[in-house]
Design a protein around this motif. Structure first.
Motif, mmCIF file in Angstrom:
data_model
loop_
_atom_site.group_PDB
_atom_site.id
_atom_site.type_symbol
_atom_site.label_atom_id
_atom_site.label_comp_id
_atom_site.label_asym_id
_atom_site.label_seq_id
_atom_site.Cartn_x
_atom_site.Cartn_y
_atom_site.Cartn_z
ATOM 1 N N UNK A 86 -12.505 79.103 -34.178
ATOM 2 C CA UNK A 86 -11.892 80.557 -32.901
ATOM 3 C C UNK A 86 -11.242 79.478 -32.104
ATOM 4 N N UNK A 87 -11.118 79.663 -31.254
ATOM 5 C CA UNK A 87 -10.647 78.228 -30.149
ATOM 6 C C UNK A 87 -10.069 77.672 -30.217
ATOM 7 N N UNK A 88 -9.685 76.870 -31.151
ATOM 8 C CA UNK A 88 -9.157 75.440 -31.701
ATOM 9 C C UNK A 88 -7.576 76.164 -31.742
ATOM 10 N N UNK A 89 -8.236 77.446 -33.371
ATOM 11 C CA UNK A 89 -6.511 78.272 -33.808
ATOM 12 C C UNK A 89 -6.150 78.829 -32.243
ATOM 13 N N UNK A 90 -6.604 79.510 -31.463
ATOM 14 C CA UNK A 90 -5.977 80.013 -31.139
ATOM 15 C C UNK A 90 -5.363 79.283 -29.238
ATOM 16 N N UNK A 91 -6.122 78.443 -29.247
ATOM 17 C CA UNK A 91 -5.012 77.370 -28.174
ATOM 18 C C UNK A 91 -4.627 76.423 -28.409
ATOM 19 N N UNK A 92 -4.346 76.408 -30.329
ATOM 20 C CA UNK A 92 -3.719 75.495 -30.327
ATOM 21 C C UNK A 92 -2.774 76.433 -30.857
ATOM 22 N N UNK A 93 -2.491 77.624 -31.158
ATOM 23 C CA UNK A 93 -0.463 78.165 -31.038
ATOM 24 C C UNK A 93 -0.629 77.973 -29.627
ATOM 25 N N UNK A 94 -1.802 78.365 -29.331
ATOM 26 C CA UNK A 94 -0.703 78.851 -27.549
ATOM 27 C C UNK A 94 0.063 77.980 -27.178
ATOM 28 N N UNK A 95 -0.887 76.579 -27.234
ATOM 29 C CA UNK A 95 0.601 75.405 -26.786
ATOM 30 C C UNK A 95 1.383 75.059 -28.123
ATOM 31 N N UNK A 96 1.090 75.079 -29.039
ATOM 32 C CA UNK A 96 2.107 74.302 -29.659
ATOM 33 C C UNK A 96 3.578 75.212 -30.202
ATOM 34 N N UNK A 97 2.716 76.774 -30.179
ATOM 35 C CA UNK A 97 3.623 77.244 -30.416
ATOM 36 C C UNK A 97 5.267 77.647 -28.699
ATOM 37 N N UNK A 98 3.954 77.245 -27.739
ATOM 38 C CA UNK A 98 4.977 76.942 -26.151
ATOM 39 C C UNK A 98 5.647 75.935 -26.490
ATOM 40 N N UNK A 99 5.288 74.959 -27.199
ATOM 41 C CA UNK A 99 6.128 73.879 -26.860
ATOM 42 C C UNK A 99 7.505 74.642 -27.926
ATOM 43 N N UNK A 100 7.126 74.566 -29.395
ATOM 44 C CA UNK A 100 8.461 74.965 -29.575
ATOM 45 C C UNK A 100 9.219 75.923 -29.669
ATOM 46 N N UNK A 101 9.118 76.900 -28.608
ATOM 47 C CA UNK A 101 10.021 77.482 -28.059
ATOM 48 C C UNK A 101 10.353 77.836 -27.005
ATOM 49 N N UNK A 102 10.113 76.045 -26.568
ATOM 50 C CA UNK A 102 11.502 75.417 -25.843
ATOM 51 C C UNK A 102 12.511 75.809 -25.263
ATOM 52 N N UNK A 103 13.391 75.264 -26.579
ATOM 53 C CA UNK A 103 14.437 74.945 -27.193
ATOM 54 C C UNK A 103 14.908 76.871 -27.283
ATOM 55 N N UNK A 104 14.844 77.546 -27.445
ATOM 56 C CA UNK A 104 14.936 78.875 -27.349
ATOM 57 C C UNK A 104 14.724 79.252 -26.246
ATOM 58 N N UNK A 105 13.738 79.068 -25.812
ATOM 59 C CA UNK A 105 14.116 80.122 -24.074
ATOM 60 C C UNK A 105 15.748 79.288 -23.505
ATOM 61 N N UNK A 106 15.606 77.673 -23.639
ATOM 62 C CA UNK A 106 16.641 77.001 -23.215
ATOM 63 C C UNK A 106 18.407 78.018 -23.421
#
Lengths: 152, 423
Positions: B86-106
């Protein structure tokens, strides 16, 4: 402020209500956020927006404008530099601490593995991006000379 | 942001609408990016809150790095042990999605930057407040992304401990994000629907207030620009997601911490969060002669050597290690004594919490508390070996905790004392 014209001075009551609710939550969390070194934390918070809007964004906008100007009449070629440069720059921006080596020592001590490979790997990814772009460019020029003229 | 002193009628420079020349800006471009961020930031916020809950902060002060949270902890619940990933999934999504959203935010910030320079700075009280709210929104978003990205690279330059900064910063940001979503999301969805139906932008005949009034000739289409943003997201995703898995997949995470090659080979070759040297563990205190595990409970304290522990019933569990920094390992095959058996040894036959103390001298989590549901799970072990071999010092020799679905730092290494009972 004149009392006769309340609407323009106040604005939309619905917007006002939403914003006040939002500020209540922001203030509640913000007081806790600033518990520590309030000035420095506020500086980071506001500074992040200012550095982005007034430094980072103008920098890459100017670089892009210079690229377009430099290309002159070959505007359609810009893409083949712009795309790999933007992607490589994005990776550098996100992974700057690792690529620059400023956290290498701590990373090795904490995680028990070397951080020496990051700058080289970033350069390799950058080379692949520019190389790939050059290949696409060469193929398009060779096989469809019309493509270059057609794109705006 | 709203800081112009003179409402100059003859606006110049960036305050003049004609200064902004990119033909890409417009409601369609901004609306697409806005809708992506609406969904993405919501997932980031929810997975972030879940990560806080996963620490069981309301169980013991040692688990809580934000004890003055007040009503912001309203949603906390007992973190489950199932599913073990469970934590592997939720935290993996949190960090990896956050990284992938950097260009969208910019890109989103780029698309609306002319608004920063609108004159007059405030048309009404509401408009002035909205601009302050936007400062919290933009500052908050960047603050959250910057602290998160620095933290996963162990670059602790931010002004204080990561946990309170990222947690309270998230709530400030989310407060402003909610207002922005309520006020702007209906407009964004209406724009997108109208443009899809009409096929053309500005089907309503009104001027596009985000578009440049005198645009330069385009060098790329709006779809092409969105493609570049999406390509940036994909590139960050492709160079990050692999660090949630062992073996060849981790090799694909070429630029991410804990990506690339494994730190070592063999059964203990998987990723290390904190090395024994960094934690200040000395070899003379973990040797067979020196090390004793103190287990305290209702019936008193027993001291067990490693040989004593090996004489107790041993059990196996295949469990991952998942770190708050977003990386995780695949399942490792742990073997050791069940925590609930150790509890029974000191007089606790029913569900009971445990307070775990480590030998380590530094680190925010050298003490940790586990809840009764975690202690009672048959897969929760005081592990002595992993993947068929004795634990190495870096993985917690002589003994470490491993609990299904718990964040990595609660899987205490170099355990010295277990105290069962109400915390």
């Amino acid at each position: 402020m004149p009392h006769r014209t309340p609407r323009p001075v106040l604005g939309s009551p619905f917007h006002l209500l939403v914003l006040l609710c939002s500020f209540a939550l922001c203030a509640y969390a913000g007081m806790r956020l600033l518990d520590g070194d309030p000035f420095l934390i506020a500086l980071w918070f506001v500074g992040a927006a200012l550095v982005h809007d007034l430094v980072l964004l103008p920098l890459y906008a100017v670089a892009d404008r210079a690229l377009v100007k430099g290309a002159g009449r070959r505007r359609s070629w810009v893409t083949y530099v712009r795309v790999p440069a933007a992607l490589s720059g994005l990776l550098l921006l996100v992974w700057f601490p690792l690529i620059s080596g400023r956290v290498s020592e701590r990373y090795e001590g904490v995680a028990g593995q070397s951080a020496a490979g990051y700058p080289a790997r970033w350069l390799i990814v950058t080379a692949v991006l520019f190389g790939g772009s050059a290949v696409v460019f060469a193929v398009r020029v060779r096989w469809g000379r019309a493509v270059g003229a057609g794109e705006g | 942001m709203a800081r112009s002193l003179l409402p100059a009628p003859d606006a110049r420079g960036p305050f003049s609408p004609g200064f902004w020349r990119s033909p890409l800006r417009g409601t369609w471009f901004t609306s697409v990016l806005g809708v992506v961020l609406l969904a993405g930031v919501t997932v980031l916020f929810v997975t972030g809150l879940l990560s806080y809950a996963a620490y069981n902060p309301d169980l013991s002060p040692v688990n809580d790095k934000t004890p003055d949270k007040g009503i912001l902890g309203f949603y906390l619940f007992s973190w489950p042990t199932d599913p073990p990933w469970l934590y592997r999934l939720t935290q993996g999504v949190h960090v990896t999605l956050g990284l992938a959203l950097v260009p969208v935010l910019l890109a989103k910030l780029w698309s609306v930057v002319p608004r920063l320079f609108t004159l007059p700075p405030a048309r009404s009280l509401t408009h002035a407040l909205e601009r302050i709210s936007l400062l919290l929104l933009v500052g908050g978003a960047l603050f959250e992304f910057v602290t998160g990205i620095l933290n996963v690279q162990l670059d602790y330059v931010f002004p204080g401990s990561f946990y309170p900064l990222h947690f309270y910063g998230a709530w400030v940001f989310f407060g402003a994000f909610l207002a922005h979503a309520v006020l702007k999301a209906p407009v964004a969805f209406r724009n997108l629907r109208r443009m899809r139906e009409g096929g053309e932008e500005r089907a309503d005949g009104q001027a596009d207030e985000l578009a440049a009034p005198r645009p330069d000739p385009p060098t790329v289409s709006r779809r092409g620009a969105l493609g570049l943003v999406g390509g940036g997201s994909l590139l960050l995703l492709a160079t990050s997601a692999g660090r949630s898995f062992d073996g060849p997949l981790r090799q694909t995470a070429v630029l991410t911490p804990h990506g690339g090659p494994e730190p070592g080979g063999g059964p203990n070759g998987f990723q290390i969060n904190k090395t024994a040297a960094y934690a200040g563990i000395r070899a003379d205190e973990t040797g067979e002669e020196a090390w004793r595990l103190a287990v305290t409970g209702r019936s008193g304290t027993v001291r067990l050597s490693r040989a004593d522990l090996l004489g107790l019933p041993l059990h196996s569990a295949a469990l991952p290690i998942a770190c708050v920094e977003g990386w995780s390992t695949s399942d490792q095959w742990w073997r050791g004594v069940r925590l609930r058996d150790l509890a029974a040894l000191v007089g606790h036959d029913g569900p009971v919490d445990v307070f775990v103390e480590s030998l380590q001298r530094r680190g925010a989590f050298r003490h940790a508390a586990l809840r009764a549901n975690q202690v009672g799970d048959p897969r929760s072990l005081l592990a002595l070996s992993v993947n068929g071999e004795e634990l190495t010092p870096d993985h917690g020799h002589p003994a470490r905790i491993i609990v299904p679905a718990a964040p990595g730092v609660l899987n205490t290494k170099w355990v010295a004392r277990l105290t069962f009972g109400a915390l």
